[in-house]
Design a protein around this motif. Structure first.
Motif, PDB file in Angstrom:
ATOM      1  N   LEU A   4      11.058  43.757 -27.323  1.00 41.49           N
ATOM      2  CA  LEU A   4      11.116  42.337 -27.649  1.00 41.49           C
ATOM      3  C   LEU A   4      12.124  42.009 -28.745  1.00 41.49           C
ATOM      4  O   LEU A   4      12.905  41.060 -28.591  1.00 41.49           O
ATOM      5  N   PRO A   5      12.168  42.754 -29.872  1.00 44.58           N
ATOM      6  CA  PRO A   5      13.189  42.425 -30.883  1.00 44.58           C
ATOM      7  C   PRO A   5      14.616  42.559 -30.342  1.00 44.58           C
ATOM      8  O   PRO A   5      15.480  41.729 -30.639  1.00 44.58           O
ATOM      9  N   ILE A   6      14.848  43.605 -29.534  1.00 41.89           N
ATOM     10  CA  ILE A   6      16.182  43.782 -28.942  1.00 41.89           C
ATOM     11  C   ILE A   6      16.487  42.636 -27.995  1.00 41.89           C
ATOM     12  O   ILE A   6      17.582  42.057 -28.005  1.00 41.89           O
ATOM     13  N   LEU A   7      15.485  42.307 -27.172  1.00 45.85           N
ATOM     14  CA  LEU A   7      15.660  41.247 -26.184  1.00 45.85           C
ATOM     15  C   LEU A   7      15.931  39.910 -26.855  1.00 45.85           C
ATOM     16  O   LEU A   7      16.795  39.140 -26.416  1.00 45.85           O
ATOM     17  N   MET A   8      15.208  39.640 -27.950  1.00 44.30           N
ATOM     18  CA  MET A   8      15.419  38.374 -28.665  1.00 44.30           C
ATOM     19  C   MET A   8      16.824  38.314 -29.254  1.00 44.30           C
ATOM     20  O   MET A   8      17.472  37.256 -29.239  1.00 44.30           O
ATOM     21  N   GLY A   9      17.308  39.444 -29.756  1.00 48.31           N
ATOM     22  CA  GLY A   9      18.667  39.477 -30.294  1.00 48.31           C
ATOM     23  C   GLY A   9      19.711  39.229 -29.218  1.00 48.31           C
ATOM     24  O   GLY A   9      20.659  38.451 -29.418  1.00 48.31           O
ATOM     25  N   VAL A  10      19.523  39.865 -28.058  1.00 48.67           N
ATOM     26  CA  VAL A  10      20.470  39.691 -26.946  1.00 48.67           C
ATOM     27  C   VAL A  10      20.432  38.257 -26.436  1.00 48.67           C
ATOM     28  O   VAL A  10      21.478  37.631 -26.204  1.00 48.67           O
ATOM     29  N   VAL A  11      19.218  37.728 -26.260  1.00 54.88           N
ATOM     30  CA  VAL A  11      19.077  36.353 -25.769  1.00 54.88           C
ATOM     31  C   VAL A  11      19.688  35.361 -26.769  1.00 54.88           C
ATOM     32  O   VAL A  11      20.371  34.406 -26.376  1.00 54.88           O
ATOM     33  N   GLY A  12      19.458  35.598 -28.049  1.00 50.57           N
ATOM     34  CA  GLY A  12      20.044  34.733 -29.073  1.00 50.57           C
ATOM     35  C   GLY A  12      21.569  34.756 -29.030  1.00 50.57           C
ATOM     36  O   GLY A  12      22.221  33.709 -29.151  1.00 50.57           O
ATOM     37  N   THR A  13      22.136  35.950 -28.835  1.00 50.10           N
ATOM     38  CA  THR A  13      23.589  36.076 -28.742  1.00 50.10           C
ATOM     39  C   THR A  13      24.127  35.353 -27.518  1.00 50.10           C
ATOM     40  O   THR A  13      25.123  34.612 -27.590  1.00 50.10           O
ATOM     41  N   LEU A  14      23.461  35.561 -26.373  1.00 54.12           N
ATOM     42  CA  LEU A  14      23.889  34.886 -25.140  1.00 54.12           C
ATOM     43  C   LEU A  14      23.798  33.373 -25.288  1.00 54.12           C
ATOM     44  O   LEU A  14      24.700  32.638 -24.856  1.00 54.12           O
ATOM     45  N   PHE A  15      22.713  32.904 -25.919  1.00 51.98           N
ATOM     46  CA  PHE A  15      22.542  31.462 -26.117  1.00 51.98           C
ATOM     47  C   PHE A  15      23.659  30.912 -26.995  1.00 51.98           C
ATOM     48  O   PHE A  15      24.207  29.832 -26.725  1.00 51.98           O
ATOM     49  N   GLY A  16      24.016  31.664 -28.048  1.00 45.65           N
ATOM     50  CA  GLY A  16      25.109  31.242 -28.918  1.00 45.65           C
ATOM     51  C   GLY A  16      26.426  31.125 -28.165  1.00 45.65           C
ATOM     52  O   GLY A  16      27.174  30.158 -28.345  1.00 45.65           O
ATOM     53  N   PHE A  17      26.703  32.086 -27.292  1.00 40.46           N
ATOM     54  CA  PHE A  17      27.928  32.025 -26.496  1.00 40.46           C
ATOM     55  C   PHE A  17      27.894  30.864 -25.502  1.00 40.46           C
ATOM     56  O   PHE A  17      28.926  30.225 -25.238  1.00 40.46           O
ATOM     57  N   PHE A  18      26.713  30.583 -24.940  1.00 42.22           N
ATOM     58  CA  PHE A  18      26.596  29.437 -24.034  1.00 42.22           C
ATOM     59  C   PHE A  18      26.905  28.132 -24.771  1.00 42.22           C
ATOM     60  O   PHE A  18      27.622  27.260 -24.259  1.00 42.22           O
ATOM     61  N   ILE A  19      26.371  27.998 -25.994  1.00 45.66           N
ATOM     62  CA  ILE A  19      26.647  26.799 -26.790  1.00 45.66           C
ATOM     63  C   ILE A  19      28.137  26.700 -27.108  1.00 45.66           C
ATOM     64  O   ILE A  19      28.739  25.618 -27.049  1.00 45.66           O
ATOM     65  N   ALA A  20      28.747  27.845 -27.435  1.00 40.76           N
ATOM     66  CA  ALA A  20      30.182  27.852 -27.733  1.00 40.76           C
ATOM     67  C   ALA A  20      30.988  27.442 -26.508  1.00 40.76           C
ATOM     68  O   ALA A  20      31.985  26.701 -26.617  1.00 40.76           O
ATOM     69  N   ALA A  21      30.572  27.914 -25.323  1.00 39.92           N
ATOM     70  CA  ALA A  21      31.272  27.551 -24.089  1.00 39.92           C
ATOM     71  C   ALA A  21      31.168  26.050 -23.825  1.00 39.92           C
ATOM     72  O   ALA A  21      32.148  25.407 -23.418  1.00 39.92           O
ATOM     73  N   ILE A  22      29.982  25.487 -24.072  1.00 36.51           N
ATOM     74  CA  ILE A  22      29.803  24.044 -23.876  1.00 36.51           C
ATOM     75  C   ILE A  22      30.684  23.266 -24.854  1.00 36.51           C
ATOM     76  O   ILE A  22      31.340  22.276 -24.485  1.00 36.51           O
ATOM     77  N   ALA A  23      30.712  23.722 -26.120  1.00 39.32           N
ATOM     78  CA  ALA A  23      31.540  23.051 -27.126  1.00 39.32           C
ATOM     79  C   ALA A  23      33.023  23.137 -26.754  1.00 39.32           C
ATOM     80  O   ALA A  23      33.775  22.165 -26.913  1.00 39.32           O
TER      81      ALA A  23
END
Length: 201
Positions: free
Chosen positions: A97-116
């Motif tokens: 779970l901690p690893i998964l949360m870190g990966v998901v958080g990173t992916l979410f950040g990149f998705f936000i950057a792509a939208i921006a």
């Protein structure tokens, strides 16, 4: 465990599944009991062969979540599949779970950057020709289109990575935990009993 106790616990564990799906599953296990009793087994023997109804319900819900993910491939289905698999205990949640949360958080950040980036590209393409963009209006339009295309590419790449991530978790769980094993074993036992009964007649 009696038939009524087993079915009650199974039904309770299936809460969250569509009503029709849960009803079909319960009917299947009612049939297991009926077949077992017809073969001369007691309710306790059939229940023991089927396994723990709580664990069985978790397996069935995990399988349903995985099937939904394979059909829909959307964020809701992905979350349902991942949490259903984690609920099995097949994957050590304290480690993953901690690893998964870190990966998901990173992916979410990149998705936000792509939208921006996409919005920025649209802004450059629309406003650049009127704002004295270096190189003139045509350069502004090309620059805006380039930024938007880059954002779409990043978004598509992140989507592929996300699908790989969910598929990897499902694969890992299947590798370490045979889904629906208790549901499959009684059928084999019943067939063996029928064969031995037929051979003894």
């Amino acid at each position: 465990m009696t038939r009524a106790e087993f079915i009650a616990r199974l039904r309770s564990g299936l809460v969250g599944l569509p009503t029709a799906t849960a009803t079909d599953i319960v009917a299947d296990y009612e049939t297991h009991f009926a077949d077992g009793l017809a073969a001369g087994r007691t309710e306790a023997e059939v229940a023991a062969a089927l396994g723990d109804p709580g664990r069985l319900a978790r397996e069935l819900k995990a399988e349903a979540g995985i099937q939904r993910w394979r059909q829909e491939k959307n964020p809701s289905a992905a979350a349902a599949a991942v949490f259903a698999v984690l609920g099995l205990g097949a994957v050590d949640i304290l480690i993953l779970l901690p690893i998964l949360m870190g990966v998901v958080g990173t992916l979410f950040g990149f998705f936000i950057a792509a939208i921006a980036l996409f919005i920025s590209g649209g802004g450059v393409m629309v406003a650049g020709p009127f704002a004295g963009f270096p190189g003139g209006p045509f350069a502004a339009i090309l620059m805006g289109l380039g930024l938007m295309a880059g954002a779409v590419f990043i978004g598509a790449l992140l989507t592929i990575v996300t699908i790989w991530l969910v598929n990897g978790i499902v694969w890992f769980a299947r590798l370490h935990y045979r889904l629906l094993k208790p549901a499959l074993e009684p059928q084999s036992d019943a067939q063996s009993d029928a064969t031995s009964t037929g051979g003894s007649l």
